[in-house]
Enzyme design. Structure first.
Site, PDB file in Angstrom:
ATOM      1  CB  CYS A 165      -1.484  -5.279  -3.134  1.00 28.52           C
ATOM      2  SG  CYS A 165      -2.802  -4.386  -2.295  1.00 28.52           S
ATOM      3  CD  GLN A 199      -0.002 -10.876   1.376  1.00 26.36           C
ATOM      4  OE1 GLN A 199      -0.366 -10.738   0.220  1.00 26.36           O
ATOM      5  NE2 GLN A 199       0.282  -9.845   2.158  1.00 26.36           N
TER       6      GLN A 199
HETATM    7  C1  LIG Z   1      -2.987  -6.159   2.780  1.00 25.23           C
HETATM    8  S1  LIG Z   1      -3.494  -6.765   4.352  1.00 25.23           S
HETATM    9  C2  LIG Z   1      -1.903  -7.090   5.066  1.00 25.23           C
HETATM   10  C3  LIG Z   1      -1.935  -7.989   6.262  1.00 25.23           C
HETATM   11  C4  LIG Z   1      -0.596  -8.613   6.678  1.00 25.23           C
HETATM   12  N1  LIG Z   1       0.476  -7.648   6.750  1.00 25.23           N
HETATM   13  C5  LIG Z   1      -0.228  -9.751   5.753  1.00 25.23           C
HETATM   14  O1  LIG Z   1       0.695  -9.610   4.947  1.00 25.23           O
HETATM   15  O2  LIG Z   1      -0.873 -10.811   5.843  1.00 25.23           O
HETATM   16  C6  LIG Z   1      -4.067  -5.295   5.110  1.00 25.23           C
HETATM   17  C7  LIG Z   1      -4.611  -5.471   6.519  1.00 25.23           C
HETATM   18  O3  LIG Z   1      -4.924  -4.179   7.029  1.00 25.23           O
HETATM   19  C8  LIG Z   1      -6.123  -4.252   7.788  1.00 25.23           C
HETATM   20  N2  LIG Z   1      -6.648  -2.883   7.792  1.00 25.23           N
HETATM   21  C9  LIG Z   1      -7.470  -2.278   6.905  1.00 25.23           C
HETATM   22  N3  LIG Z   1      -7.646  -0.987   7.211  1.00 25.23           N
HETATM   23  C10 LIG Z   1      -6.905  -0.760   8.329  1.00 25.23           C
HETATM   24  C11 LIG Z   1      -6.645   0.394   9.124  1.00 25.23           C
HETATM   25  N4  LIG Z   1      -7.189   1.573   8.820  1.00 25.23           N
HETATM   26  N5  LIG Z   1      -5.814   0.280  10.175  1.00 25.23           N
HETATM   27  C12 LIG Z   1      -5.247  -0.925  10.489  1.00 25.23           C
HETATM   28  N6  LIG Z   1      -5.470  -2.047   9.784  1.00 25.23           N
HETATM   29  C13 LIG Z   1      -6.276  -1.973   8.708  1.00 25.23           C
HETATM   30  C14 LIG Z   1      -6.951  -5.285   7.068  1.00 25.23           C
HETATM   31  O4  LIG Z   1      -7.924  -5.836   7.958  1.00 25.23           O
HETATM   32  C15 LIG Z   1      -5.886  -6.292   6.635  1.00 25.23           C
HETATM   33  O5  LIG Z   1      -5.701  -7.268   7.632  1.00 25.23           O
END
Ligand SMILES: C[S@@+](CC[C@H](N)C(=O)[O-])C[C@H]1O[C@@H](n2cnc3c(N)ncnc32)[C@H](O)[C@@H]1O
Length: 299
Positions: A251, A131
């Site tokens: 977000c 974040q």
């Molecule tokens: C907005 S971040 C949230 C991460 C964590 N929950 C945090 O608050 O730090 C979204 C995460 O989803 C992962 N991501 C993107 N596409 C994905 C998918 N199809 N399945 C699982 N994870 C995914 C990204 O690599 C990233 O780490």
């Protein structure tokens, strides 16, 4: 970033819907440490050396002291290793420099940036998501993970485990799913470092995980997707699993609205939405929506 006639770099934002640079001296909502580094990088001596990089990312820790820089090479930039060493020696607070490009990922200095939120320490490697606003993180984590306990929680889009570790204090078992393998490795290491043996980290997309996950009716599913949202094809599997509760961290309100409409029409009721002004004076807003399975659920 672009070069000015005096050799110094102009740093700023792109004007709306264009690639025209609007130069700024400092960004009022950026951390002081990162503003300090930005004004250093503007100087003539760095400018030419940065020309072969397509992107520079800077990430400061929760105390705004230590900084990790990630440079993305566009043309196999010559001299990039010397540049990394010079950054480490001379830029304020810089403890880790990563160069990503044709030669894979080279990391100089610390291999990851340590970041503390509440009682937990997180290791964040150069390409892992974390974040970008440090002020409301504890409140966001509490909204996304608090108030629930039980047997099984599933954390989808889990990153380095920001939400997974607090969940592991409240649930007997937590399955955390993260598609980016280095972030999933950070997550596993972060859970192990605090002795949380009830966390299973899975490096896989949420869709691939859900379509073969055989257990049903978990106590809680937390989702925190990128701006694209969870998406209907993944939501179908999620709804069919009939979790008692869903906490959706978003977000991007437009994709949140789309996904909530699906969930509400497939047996879930919206209990609350909380908004977190992570980026004041911008239109960006972080949301946590909490839903529960209704008795009449028909996914
Ligand atoms: C907005 S971040 C949230 C991460 C964590 N929950 C945090 O608050 O730090 C979204 C995460 O989803 C992962 N991501 C993107 N596409 C994905 C998918 N199809 N399945 C699982 N994870 C995914 C990204 O690599 C990233 O780490």
């Amino acid at each position: 970033m672009s070069q000015q006639p005096d050799g110094e770099a102009a740093v700023g934002f792109f004007e709306a819907e264009s690639h025209k640079l609007c130069p700024i001296d400092a960004c009022l909502i950026l951390s002081p440490r990162l503003n300090q580094n930005l004004s250093e990088l503007r100087k003539v001596e760095w400018c030419g050396r940065l020309a072969n990089f397509a992107e520079i990312e800077m990430f400061a820790d929760e105390r705004d002291e230590r900084v990790m820089i990630t440079l993305r090479e566009s043309l196999g930039a010559p001299g990039s290793e010397a540049l990394a060493h010079d950054f480490l020696a001379r830029l304020p607070g810089v403890v880790s420099v990563a160069i990503s490009g044709g030669r894979g990922l080279l990391v100089f200095g610390g291999k990851a940036l340590p970041y503390r939120v509440g009682e937990f320490n997180y290791r964040v490697s150069p390409t892992s998501f974390f974040q970008a606003s440090r002020f409301l993180l504890e409140e966001l984590v509490e909204a996304a993970t608090g108030g629930e306990t039980g047997g099984l929680a599933i954390d989808l889009f889990a990153g380095v485990g920001l939400l997974t570790l607090p969940l592991a204090r409240r649930f007997e078992e937590v399955v955390a799913v993260e598609a980016h393998a280095p972030a999933a490795a950070d997550l596993a290491a972060n859970a192990a470092a605090c002795g949380l043996r009830n966390v299973r980290a899975i490096a896989e997309t949420a869709y691939d995980f859900l379509r073969r996950f055989a257990r049903s009716e978990p106590d809680l599913v937390v989702v925190d997707p990128p701006r694209a949202g969870v998406g209907l094809r993944t939501l179908k599997f999620m709804a069919a699993m009939r979790p008692r509760r869903i906490h959706y961290v978003s977000c991007h309100p437009p994709t949140l609205a789309r996904d909530l409409a699906f969930l509400v029409s497939h047996g879930f009721a919206l209990n609350s939405i909380e908004l977190f002004d992570f980026f004041p004076q911008t239109f960006h807003i972080e949301c946590v929506a909490r839903l529960r399975l209704t008795q009449h659920a028909n996914p």
